[in-house]
Design a protein around this motif. Structure first.
Motif, mmCIF file in Angstrom:
data_model
loop_
_atom_site.group_PDB
_atom_site.id
_atom_site.type_symbol
_atom_site.label_atom_id
_atom_site.label_comp_id
_atom_site.label_asym_id
_atom_site.label_seq_id
_atom_site.Cartn_x
_atom_site.Cartn_y
_atom_site.Cartn_z
ATOM 1 N N UNK A 5 0.842 -1.200 0.000
ATOM 2 C CA UNK A 5 0.000 0.000 0.000
ATOM 3 C C UNK A 5 0.876 1.248 0.000
ATOM 4 N N UNK A 6 0.385 2.326 -0.608
ATOM 5 C CA UNK A 6 1.184 3.558 -0.654
ATOM 6 C C UNK A 6 0.858 4.499 0.492
ATOM 7 N N UNK A 7 -0.127 4.156 1.319
ATOM 8 C CA UNK A 7 -0.410 4.904 2.541
ATOM 9 C C UNK A 7 -0.312 3.936 3.712
ATOM 10 N N UNK A 8 0.365 4.331 4.772
ATOM 11 C CA UNK A 8 0.587 3.385 5.863
ATOM 12 C C UNK A 8 -0.567 3.360 6.861
ATOM 13 N N UNK A 9 -1.479 4.348 6.801
ATOM 14 C CA UNK A 9 -2.608 4.402 7.734
ATOM 15 C C UNK A 9 -3.911 4.564 6.963
ATOM 16 N N UNK A 10 -4.951 3.867 7.429
ATOM 17 C CA UNK A 10 -6.259 3.953 6.778
ATOM 18 C C UNK A 10 -7.010 5.216 7.181
ATOM 19 N N UNK A 11 -6.776 5.682 8.410
ATOM 20 C CA UNK A 11 -7.515 6.832 8.923
ATOM 21 C C UNK A 11 -6.599 7.705 9.765
ATOM 22 N N UNK A 12 -6.761 9.016 9.645
ATOM 23 C CA UNK A 12 -5.978 9.979 10.411
ATOM 24 C C UNK A 12 -6.913 10.836 11.251
ATOM 25 N N UNK A 13 -6.594 10.979 12.530
ATOM 26 C CA UNK A 13 -7.315 11.900 13.405
ATOM 27 C C UNK A 13 -6.279 12.786 14.097
ATOM 28 N N UNK A 14 -6.427 14.087 13.947
ATOM 29 C CA UNK A 14 -5.593 15.031 14.692
ATOM 30 C C UNK A 14 -6.375 15.473 15.928
ATOM 31 N N UNK A 15 -5.936 15.030 17.086
ATOM 32 C CA UNK A 15 -6.665 15.422 18.289
ATOM 33 C C UNK A 15 -6.478 16.894 18.566
ATOM 34 N N UNK A 16 -7.524 17.518 19.087
ATOM 35 C CA UNK A 16 -7.464 18.943 19.383
ATOM 36 C C UNK A 16 -6.610 19.227 20.605
ATOM 37 N N UNK A 17 -6.186 20.453 20.709
ATOM 38 C CA UNK A 17 -5.349 20.875 21.838
ATOM 39 C C UNK A 17 -6.231 21.281 23.006
ATOM 40 N N UNK A 18 -5.847 20.886 24.214
ATOM 41 C CA UNK A 18 -6.530 21.365 25.411
ATOM 42 C C UNK A 18 -5.902 22.701 25.787
ATOM 43 N N UNK A 19 -6.715 23.730 25.751
ATOM 44 C CA UNK A 19 -6.235 25.091 25.977
ATOM 45 C C UNK A 19 -6.314 25.462 27.456
ATOM 46 N N UNK A 20 -5.587 26.484 27.826
ATOM 47 C CA UNK A 20 -5.606 26.947 29.210
ATOM 48 C C UNK A 20 -6.451 28.195 29.363
ATOM 49 N N UNK A 21 -6.912 28.447 30.583
ATOM 50 C CA UNK A 21 -7.638 29.679 30.905
ATOM 51 C C UNK A 21 -6.680 30.614 31.625
ATOM 52 N N UNK A 22 -6.099 31.540 30.866
ATOM 53 C CA UNK A 22 -5.164 32.495 31.445
ATOM 54 C C UNK A 22 -5.908 33.462 32.369
ATOM 55 N N UNK A 23 -5.254 33.834 33.462
ATOM 56 C CA UNK A 23 -5.833 34.805 34.397
ATOM 57 C C UNK A 23 -5.082 36.137 34.282
ATOM 58 N N UNK A 24 -5.832 37.237 34.347
ATOM 59 C CA UNK A 24 -5.246 38.577 34.238
ATOM 60 C C UNK A 24 -5.599 39.415 35.463
ATOM 61 N N UNK A 25 -4.589 40.122 35.959
ATOM 62 C CA UNK A 25 -4.818 41.180 36.949
ATOM 63 C C UNK A 25 -4.554 42.512 36.253
ATOM 64 N N UNK A 26 -5.254 43.565 36.704
ATOM 65 C CA UNK A 26 -5.183 44.855 36.015
ATOM 66 C C UNK A 26 -4.532 45.886 36.935
ATOM 67 N N UNK A 27 -3.292 46.299 36.574
ATOM 68 C CA UNK A 27 -2.544 47.265 37.388
ATOM 69 C C UNK A 27 -2.759 48.665 36.841
ATOM 70 N N UNK A 28 -3.100 49.574 37.726
ATOM 71 C CA UNK A 28 -3.247 50.967 37.325
ATOM 72 C C UNK A 28 -1.870 51.505 36.965
ATOM 73 N N UNK A 29 -1.770 52.076 35.780
ATOM 74 C CA UNK A 29 -0.480 52.537 35.253
ATOM 75 C C UNK A 29 0.235 53.466 36.229
ATOM 76 N N UNK A 30 1.545 53.182 36.414
ATOM 77 C CA UNK A 30 2.383 54.022 37.262
ATOM 78 C C UNK A 30 2.210 53.776 38.744
ATOM 79 N N UNK A 31 1.445 52.746 39.109
ATOM 80 C CA UNK A 31 1.206 52.442 40.528
ATOM 81 C C UNK A 31 1.424 50.949 40.778
ATOM 82 N N UNK A 32 1.282 50.562 42.026
ATOM 83 C CA UNK A 32 1.288 49.149 42.389
ATOM 84 C C UNK A 32 -0.093 48.759 42.924
#
Length: 402
Positions: free
Chosen positions: A86-113
């Motif tokens: 056979x010229x193809x080594x696999x009968x079926x291909x599945x690309x599994x999806x990536x498990x993504x992350x939930x990034x967290x954001x804090x909001x710093x007032x400019x020029x302050x802490x």
């Protein structure tokens, strides 16, 4: 120019100029698996003619420009040379999806802490800063401000503008990355919820081919399901194992065989997320029926074992088996248990079928109409329109006109 006199094979090594083992060697290993003990050729004609090609290749999309590309090239080369059939080594291909992350954001007032909570950030000029998701309380959106102060030295004196006494972070779905501080350690999840919860939740997130965001809060639902599933095999507050030898009712057999049928179809279609939903439905229905019958619970343990092998193996042992549940035969679906008392109606709009709706055959025309008109899919199809006519033939069709 390389000074070979410096090579000592301890701290200085010769340059590797042969790339064939890495490229060709990793691109035809499946052929060697077919005839691994053959000392005369990489695979015999008899073996490769028998095994042919691989049934399924599953890998991330990044493999398309790496291993997958090279291995297909090598297979076609061997095919052109007459070494493989056979010229193809696999009968079926599945690309599994990536498990993504939930990034967290804090909001710093400019020029302050000073950091301002999410809903108040538009009242100030702020800069979003990615923060470690481990600083959030119970995997939610609320920031543990004391942990935040110890996270980085420059945040030790941070001040916070709260909303309702809490600092609520922003969240965004992104690729999991250490630099985004949104990576989750599977070992931590296993320690808290167990490996079966992790396995089930990963499958429950969505279709295997799709990328999907991870949400630690969703783990609690799967964890609760596994505890409910465990209780099917136990009774009383002391959780005493109990399974009866009584004959199951028709209703219990229906639940079992609905589960067998759906999971069997899902496995063949790689729809693992809907299998998990099916297990949840089965556990709820059998719980309501107070099922304790071995004839129901034993095959149910086998069905769930590929998804939650640890709990299934434990239950299998409690059911009195000395061999692993992995060697048990998968239950066979019997259609007779699903016949007679229900009908899967094709629901049409102006003669075009849009979805299927299973309803008991005992329902009257008026009862069918009430159910179908309150179905979310009907409401979505109609929008603001009022149907001109509703044609219902009990046991046969439902057609909404207008």
């Amino acid at each position: 120019v390389v000074d070979n006199s410096l090579i000592n094979n301890e701290t200085i090594f010769p340059i590797e100029l042969n790339t064939m083992p890495g490229w060709a060697g990793s691109s035809w290993y499946w052929l060697r698996y077919m005839d691994a003990k053959n000392d005369n050729e990489f695979v015999s004609k008899e073996a490769v003619d028998y095994w042919q090609n691989v049934d399924l290749y599953m890998g991330g999309s990044e493999h398309a420009t790496g291993h997958l590309l090279y291995s297909r090239f090598w297979q076609k080369f061997l095919f052109d040379k007459g070494f493989v059939p056979t010229d193809e080594y696999a009968k079926k291909l599945i690309n599994q999806g990536m498990i993504l992350g939930m990034t967290a954001y804090a909001y710093r007032i400019n020029g302050t802490n000073t950091f301002v909570s999410k809903s108040l950030k538009d009242q100030h000029e702020t800069t979003p800063i990615r923060i470690d998701v481990k600083l959030l309380k119970d995997g939610g959106d609320e920031l543990d401000t004391e942990k935040f102060k110890t996270w980085r030295e420059d945040f030790a004196n941070a001040e916070f503008i709260l909303e309702d006494g809490k600092y609520i972070t922003g969240r965004e779905v992104e690729k999991m990355s250490k630099s985004y501080y949104n990576v989750l350690n599977p070992d931590d999840i296993c320690n808290q919820y167990g490996a079966d919860s992790l396995r089930l939740y990963e499958m429950f997130l969505g279709p295997v081919e799709q990328s999907k965001p991870w949400n630690t809060q969703g783990l609690s639902g799967v964890y609760s399901f596994l505890k409910k599933f465990w209780r099917l095999y136990h009774s009383g507050t002391e959780e005493t194992f109990f399974v009866s030898e009584d004959e199951p009712t028709k209703e219990e057999m229906k639940v079992l065989h609905q589960t067998i049928k759906k999971v069997d179809e899902d496995v063949n279609n790689f729809s693992f997320n809907t299998s998990v939903s099916t297990f949840m439905i089965a556990a709820n229905e059998l719980g309501k029926l107070k099922t304790t019958k071995r004839a129901i619970l034993e095959p149910l343990a086998i069905i769930i074992s590929p998804y939650a092998p640890h709990i299934a193996e434990e239950l299998w042992s409690k059911l009195g088996h000395e061999t692993s549940i992995a060697h048990a035969d998968f239950p066979v679906f019997e259609e007779k248990w699903l016949i007679a008392d229900a009908k899967e109606y094709p629901v049409s709009f102006n003669g075009k079928m849009k979805f299927l709706l299973e309803l008991p055959l005992s329902l009257s025309k008026e009862e069918i109409q009430e159910i179908v008109m309150n179905d979310e899919r009907t409401i979505k199809q109609l929008g603001d329109r009022t149907p001109k006519n509703i044609i219902i033939v009990p046991g046969k069709i439902i057609n909404i006109v207008g």
